[in-house]
Design a protein around this motif. Structure first.
Motif, PDB file in Angstrom:
ATOM      1  N   TYR A  35       0.845  -1.179   0.000  1.00 39.00           N
ATOM      2  CA  TYR A  35       0.000   0.000   0.000  1.00 39.00           C
ATOM      3  C   TYR A  35       0.886   1.235   0.000  1.00 39.00           C
ATOM      4  O   TYR A  35       1.959   1.255   0.586  1.00 39.00           O
ATOM      5  N   LEU A  45      -4.018   0.852  -2.625  1.00 40.13           N
ATOM      6  CA  LEU A  45      -3.510  -0.497  -2.830  1.00 40.13           C
ATOM      7  C   LEU A  45      -2.689  -0.535  -4.116  1.00 40.13           C
ATOM      8  O   LEU A  45      -3.162  -0.119  -5.170  1.00 40.13           O
ATOM      9  N   GLU A  56      -3.118  -8.762  -8.283  1.00 40.77           N
ATOM     10  CA  GLU A  56      -3.674  -7.440  -8.512  1.00 40.77           C
ATOM     11  C   GLU A  56      -2.535  -6.444  -8.676  1.00 40.77           C
ATOM     12  O   GLU A  56      -1.549  -6.478  -7.944  1.00 40.77           O
ATOM     13  N   MET A  98      -7.547 -11.379  -0.577  1.00 41.81           N
ATOM     14  CA  MET A  98      -8.910 -10.873  -0.735  1.00 41.81           C
ATOM     15  C   MET A  98      -9.895 -11.602   0.164  1.00 41.81           C
ATOM     16  O   MET A  98     -11.060 -11.718  -0.146  1.00 41.81           O
ATOM     17  N   LEU A 103      -6.369  -7.230   7.713  1.00 41.91           N
ATOM     18  CA  LEU A 103      -5.008  -7.144   7.232  1.00 41.91           C
ATOM     19  C   LEU A 103      -4.071  -6.900   8.421  1.00 41.91           C
ATOM     20  O   LEU A 103      -4.432  -6.218   9.369  1.00 41.91           O
TER      21      LEU A 103
ATOM     22  N   ARG B  94     -14.913  -4.797   3.548  1.00 42.73           N
ATOM     23  CA  ARG B  94     -14.423  -5.844   2.674  1.00 42.73           C
ATOM     24  C   ARG B  94     -15.611  -6.729   2.308  1.00 42.73           C
ATOM     25  O   ARG B  94     -16.418  -7.053   3.192  1.00 42.73           O
ATOM     26  N   PRO B  95     -15.766  -7.152   1.046  1.00 42.73           N
ATOM     27  CA  PRO B  95     -16.948  -7.938   0.655  1.00 42.73           C
ATOM     28  C   PRO B  95     -17.039  -9.269   1.378  1.00 42.73           C
ATOM     29  O   PRO B  95     -16.033  -9.920   1.652  1.00 42.73           O
ATOM     30  N   GLY B 101     -12.848  -9.650  -2.732  1.00 50.05           N
ATOM     31  CA  GLY B 101     -12.411  -8.331  -3.129  1.00 50.05           C
ATOM     32  C   GLY B 101     -11.506  -7.719  -2.099  1.00 50.05           C
ATOM     33  O   GLY B 101     -11.324  -8.241  -1.004  1.00 50.05           O
ATOM     34  N   LYS B 102     -10.976  -6.586  -2.484  1.00 55.08           N
ATOM     35  CA  LYS B 102     -10.008  -5.930  -1.619  1.00 55.08           C
ATOM     36  C   LYS B 102     -10.716  -5.105  -0.558  1.00 55.08           C
ATOM     37  O   LYS B 102     -11.910  -4.807  -0.649  1.00 55.08           O
ATOM     38  N   SER B 103      -9.958  -4.715   0.458  1.00 55.17           N
ATOM     39  CA  SER B 103     -10.455  -3.794   1.474  1.00 55.17           C
ATOM     40  C   SER B 103     -10.523  -2.389   0.892  1.00 55.17           C
ATOM     41  O   SER B 103      -9.647  -1.976   0.132  1.00 55.17           O
TER      42      SER B 103
END
Lengths: 114, 115
Positions: A35, A45, A56, A98, A103, B94-95, B101-103
């Motif tokens: 990040y 991100l 990603e 994901m 985190l 977050r989903p 998916g991402k945060s």
């Protein structure tokens, strides 16, 4: 040992230098993230790695080059950076990419580009 | 897609006073919700999270947050703050599965506790 360790904590570099940021996690996680945190901007991100494969890449300029040699280590190679790249670079990990959990962040590497 | 809005960029408060940091979100899918704290010169660490169940969740350092689905809010509260609570606070979503998916993070709220 802390869960996620970043080195160096501070880095000053010129626009023509090449340097690298290192991140190491001791949590047994399979996913790692870079990040960028700039003043007065939301957390951005940059890259996500899952099981050492990049999953990603958020349109990050090619002057930033990530590398994930194994699930515990993540690097960010820097070359020909611009002053606007000065920021706090945060590494994070999670059990799965994901996923639905939180985190785990390192303390960050403060980068100044002159 | 998700978005997170932290309604206050800066919140000054006196020591031992109560505080509320506001967070609204929007999402086309169900989400999990998080609050992270960032102390000066450090990375982010998790304060608390809402996954399911009771809408009132308790976290570390005496913080709690309440999930309000109808108002799509997840406000953070502490009944009595300390000088050491001075930090940047980030709300994130977050989903939920089966979506991945991402945060998504809010812009942050700077809490300054004054003596």
């Amino acid at each position: 040992e802390t869960g996620v360790t970043q080195t160096p904590r501070h880095l000053v570099m010129g626009m023509t230098n090449k340097k690298s940021l290192k991140c190491e996690q001791h949590l047994g996680h399979n996913a790692m993230y870079w990040y960028k945190q700039s003043a007065k901007k939301p957390l951005e991100l940059m890259f996500v790695y899952s099981l050492e494969e990049r999953v990603e890449n958020n349109s990050v300029p090619s002057r930033f080059s990530p590398e994930c040699p194994n699930s515990s280590h993540l690097f960010l190679h820097l070359h020909t950076l611009q002053p606007e790249d000065s920021a706090l670079y945060l590494c994070a990990s999670s059990p799965v990419a994901m996923n639905t959990g939180e985190l785990f962040f390192g303390e960050g590497s403060r980068l100044t580009v002159l | 897609a998700q978005s997170v809005t932290q309604l206050d960029s800066q919140v000054p408060v006196f020591e031992e006073a109560p505080v509320e940091l506001r967070c609204n979100y929007s999402s086309s899918v169900s989400v999990y919700l998080f609050w992270y704290v960032q102390y000066p010169n450090q990375g982010l660490q998790l304060l608390l999270k809402y996954l399911s169940g009771s809408t009132l969740v308790k976290g570390i350092n005496g913080f709690e947050a309440e999930f309000n689905k109808s108002q799509t809010s997840f406000h953070l509260r502490k009944p009595s703050v300390h000088i050491s609570d001075t930090a940047e606070y980030f709300c994130a979503v977050r989903p939920k599965p089966p979506n991945a998916g991402k945060s998504t993070f809010g812009d942050g709220t700077t809490l300054t506790v004054k003596p």
